[in-house]
Enzyme design. Sequence first.
Site, PDB file in Angstrom:
ATOM      1  N   ILE A   1       0.876  -1.696   0.507  1.00  0.00           N
ATOM      2  CA  ILE A   1       0.335   0.014   0.136  1.00  0.00           C
ATOM      3  C   ILE A   1       0.461   1.154  -0.363  1.00  0.00           C
ATOM      4  O   ILE A   1       0.591   2.407  -0.697  1.00  0.00           O
ATOM      5  CB  ILE A   1      -0.852  -0.151   1.595  1.00  0.00           C
ATOM      6  CG1 ILE A   1      -1.752  -0.952   0.879  1.00  0.00           C
ATOM      7  CG2 ILE A   1      -1.658   1.109   1.482  1.00  0.00           C
ATOM      8  CD1 ILE A   1      -3.041  -1.596  -0.047  1.00  0.00           C
ATOM      9  N   ASP A   2       1.821   1.349   0.610  1.00  0.00           N
ATOM     10  CA  ASP A   2       2.648   2.256   0.874  1.00  0.00           C
ATOM     11  C   ASP A   2       3.494   2.643  -0.071  1.00  0.00           C
ATOM     12  O   ASP A   2       3.418   3.821  -1.101  1.00  0.00           O
ATOM     13  CB  ASP A   2       4.014   2.744   1.405  1.00  0.00           C
ATOM     14  CG  ASP A   2       3.162   2.668   3.242  1.00  0.00           C
ATOM     15  OD1 ASP A   2       2.552   3.032   3.513  1.00  0.00           O
ATOM     16  OD2 ASP A   2       3.793   1.636   4.495  1.00  0.00           O
TER      17      ASP A   2
END
Length: 389
Positions: free
Chosen positions: A177-178
């Site tokens: 996600i990051d």
Amino acid sequence: MTAEKTAIPSTLPLAGMVVIEFGHSVAAPYAGQILGDLGAEVIKVEKPEGDDARNWGPPFVDGAAATFQSLNRNKQSVVCSLRDPAQRERLIELIVERADVVLQNLRPGQADALGLGAEALLARKPSLVYCNLGAFGAKGPLASHPGYDPLMQAFGGIMSVVGEEGWPSVRVGPSIIDIGTAMWGAIGIVSALLRCKTTGVGGVVDVSLFETATAWMTMHSAQYLASNEMPRKVGSGQVGIAPYRAFRTADGELVVAAGNDKLFRGFCNVLGHPEWTSDPRFIGNPDRVRNIAALNEAIEGVMQTQGNAHWSALLDQAGVPCAPVQNVQQMLAHEQTRALGMLQPVPGASIPMIGLPISFDGERPQPRSASPALGADTDRLMDSEKVDG
């Protein structure tokens, strides 16, 4: 430690661009590192105690956590207490004087409250490209909430489809996600810079962890909307395709991707069971998906009689895609990784790092400097006389 630095090659696509990064943790720093690898001069603004990721260890190397080192090469570090009006104003002067891009992942609302938000800075420099890397997005009932990678893997539905059926949900190991949000941020920034080149006007790029999480769920969402059936956990497999997963062998695991009837026939021939291709349960992919438990059991029963090397050689010869499940050491040592030059030496660093997964005219951009020591460039870049020219 003062990182060794080499000059930015003028052939890199973002050479001449200046980026100011109010980045901490993973998403904004990785976005800044992408831009730095592409040739931008990246100035990382840190609080006096530094980016929290500097202490995300052990392991530590070269004075900071290995995680931090992997996210912050090709940057300069400036320490600035954003709540100090004088320091903040010098920073704003630096942005107005030099910056083409600002990217930030401060707590929701913090940049605006400090006069460092997009509206305030664009009013002083209309050509600026300003990128917000948020948690839940720029609007909606959760817009003011903070967020982190594991929270978004949960909230975005990813964890509901990862792991084995009947077992607790698990997080995907890498911070997808990051890092995914960082990639979207970099794509948005480069797109806005291209637009600015023709219009002279910058603008605001908004990306967020939650939006990235929903994007990773593109195929699962479509499958649910088309069938009204909840996506299941399928371990190493893929919903809607069979056989398409890892199978245990005598000495490890081998992923086989026999995603169409021709590949399935080749796979069955390698396993010594050509009759499976005429079994009503396995004739076409929809049949195999409906009878996947029986198919997987039959395949694994055969594959466990020999090791990975045996099956890989036969499947490669038959043109059936396969790959062993490698650990990090095996991946880094593999001749394919070495041939691509993915692991690169970094000037001033004790260990090599994974490079940018892009090449230009056959050449991968080379790291120019290790991650900076905290505040290494504060005096040079934040001196008021130098900022004022």
